[in-house]
Write an enzyme that holds these catalytic residues in place. Structure first.
Site, PDB file in Angstrom:
ATOM      1  CD  GLU A 135      -2.785  -1.283   0.030  1.00 25.50           C
ATOM      2  OE1 GLU A 135      -3.076  -0.231  -0.592  1.00 25.50           O
ATOM      3  OE2 GLU A 135      -3.155  -2.419  -0.327  1.00 25.50           O
ATOM      4  CG  ASP A 203       2.489  -7.350  -6.153  1.00 24.11           C
ATOM      5  OD1 ASP A 203       1.987  -7.018  -5.065  1.00 24.11           O
ATOM      6  OD2 ASP A 203       1.908  -8.094  -6.962  1.00 24.11           O
TER       7      ASP A 203
END
Length: 485
Positions: A135, A203
């Protein structure tokens, strides 16, 4: 309280979650970064301003956890990762939502929210860190602003119109995604392609940051794999899988990427185990009896390094059932072993106040305060202990100093309001209540409280001027809020 239309909530709660839906990940660690463009749509200052508005709306709509100990723990983990992140343009604020579904999300201004269920689901601190790192990468890469910019190229919608369509998915992600696609009239494939690139980048960059911060890269595929296995045949997957889907390619690529990092041992954290125990007892559907059964069994089987976490869980469970006889010796033992541990200090104060031994709580907190001045957990507990003992002026001094350092801490404001009520300082109480209401975007009632304070401050010209200025600020904020309704 301001009534926010359902469409606003649909817009408010989606944030990055709805925008970053489908995901596939490339295996290479050397993919070119998409960069931090998006400057033609929103500036960093505008993002921060919008993020502040959204955060206030969230406080009014979501069951945020204001627990000082968990807040500090989550903040520490998040900022460990931020310290190693690139392109950090905004301050970061991490907060916990009391929700039993697995999810996390990020939005403008460095705001990162985590559902409490993540503590229950994660097996170690690195797994929790992997979610935060992902995040954080969404924020540092400005994915939300870049999504808006990309969408504006495909639709004549204004920025305000797009922002007004971005927000429900935390509460109902599937509805948020549908509303977003419908409102923006974007081609489904174009939307998926763009969000895939966001997930790939988050990611990759997230793993890089968390490894640099000292966490285990293998926690990423481990966490992904567990989620995919548990919900592979579920008719209703958790919110996190609706907004961050897990195709096999994403899991495989995260495993390949983690294997490229040099192997190293990352010890699990006692603090994570303590935080997990706290969530299990206080922010889940566990009964006190069930918690006692779980932690008693853990004492017989758990790694001895984490025996203290099981004992701490028992303390919380005993306290939940008002069993001070068993809670007192156990929390006293834990605190003696680690007098600076914030989890122990907080619960020791709770137990001693519940048993009427206020001075013992005050003594322990004052001793810890010498080594950790201005720590919010210690200061809040000490102020509350003073308040319970009747030393109201001491509580006032502590809380007023802490409010300067943390003006948006709702726990501090709530305690200050109680202090002012007991001291019959009504103008200050109204002022404090106004700030509490403003934190939840309830500007109408906040202004009403300020007007009460104004009428009680007739003999204080300086305070009158400050109140008048604050009323003007809140009216402006109220006007800004209207565009999101």
């Amino acid at each position: 309280m301001i009534q926010i239309k359902r469409r606003t909530i649909a817009t408010l709660l989606c944030c990055c979650s709805a925008l970053f839906s489908a995901a596939t990940v490339y295996a290479s660690n050397d993919l070119p970064e998409l960069g931090t463009v998006a400057g033609s749509t929103l500036s960093i200052d505008q993002e921060n301003e919008i993020g502040g508005i959204y955060m206030r709306l969230m406080r009014s709509q979501l069951p945020l956890v204001t627990d000082p100990v968990l807040t500090e723990y989550l903040d520490d983990i998040g900022h460990r990762i931020v310290a190693y992140a690139d392109n950090v343009k905004t301050p970061f604020q991490f907060f916990l939502v009391n929700n039993n579904t697995i999810n996390a999300f990020a939005f403008f201004g460095g705001h990162v929210g985590v559902h409490s269920a993540l503590f229950l689901y994660a097996d170690n601190e690195s797994e929790l860190a992997s979610v935060l790192a992902h995040e954080i990468a969404h924020v540092t890469q400005r994915h939300l602003a870049r999504s808006i910019e990309a969408q504006r190229k495909n639709t004549p919608a204004t920025v305000a119109g797009v922002l007004g369509s971005i927000i429900l998915a935390m509460a109902a992600p599937e509805a948020g995604i549908a509303a977003l696609q419908s409102t923006l009239a974007l081609g489904q494939q174009a939307q998926i392609n763009y969000t895939r690139s966001n997930e790939q980048e988050a990611d990759r960059i997230g793993m890089r940051s968390m490894v640099a911060a000292g966490f285990d890269a293998n926690a990423v595929p481990s966490f992904f794999g567990k989620m995919a296995a548990q919900y592979r045949f579920a008719t209703k997957p958790p919110a996190m899988l609706l907004t961050h889907p897990l195709p096999e390619s994403r899991i495989a690529d995260s495993r390949n990427r983690a294997a490229r990092y040099p192997p190293r041992r990352v010890d699990d954290s006692l603090l994570f185990r303590l935080a997990k125990a706290r969530v299990q007892v206080r922010y889940s559907d566990y009964s006190a009896d069930r918690a006692i059964d779980i932690f008693t069994k853990q004492l017989a089987s758990i790694d001895q390094r984490f025996r203290a976490a099981a004992e701490y869980g028992l303390v919380l469970a005993y306290l939940k059932q008002d069993n001070l006889t068993d809670a007192k010796p156990l929390i006293s033992k834990l605190l003696n072993q680690d007098p600076q541990n914030l989890f122990y200090l907080d619960s020791y104060a709770d137990v001693m106040l519940a048993s009427g031994q206020h001075q013992l709580a005050i003594d322990a907190l004052q001793a810890a305060r010498k080594n950790r001045p201005n720590n919010a957990v210690i200061e809040i507990n000490l102020a509350n202990s003073y308040l319970e003992q009747g030393q109201i002026e001491q509580a006032q001094r502590l809380l007023e100093q802490l409010q300067i350092l943390q003006p948006q801490n709702s726990t501090v404001l709530s305690l200050l309001s109680t202090v002012y009520r007991r001291l019959e300082l009504n103008a200050q109480r109204y002022l404090t209540q106004a700030e509490l209401l403003a934190l939840r975007a309830n500007y109408e009632l906040a202004i009403d409280q300020l007007q009460h304070a104004y009428r009680l401050s007739r003999q204080e010209p300086l305070q009158l001027a400050r109140i008048d200025a604050r009323i003007k600020q809140m009216r402006l904020a109220q006007q800004q809020l209207q565009q999101f309704k």
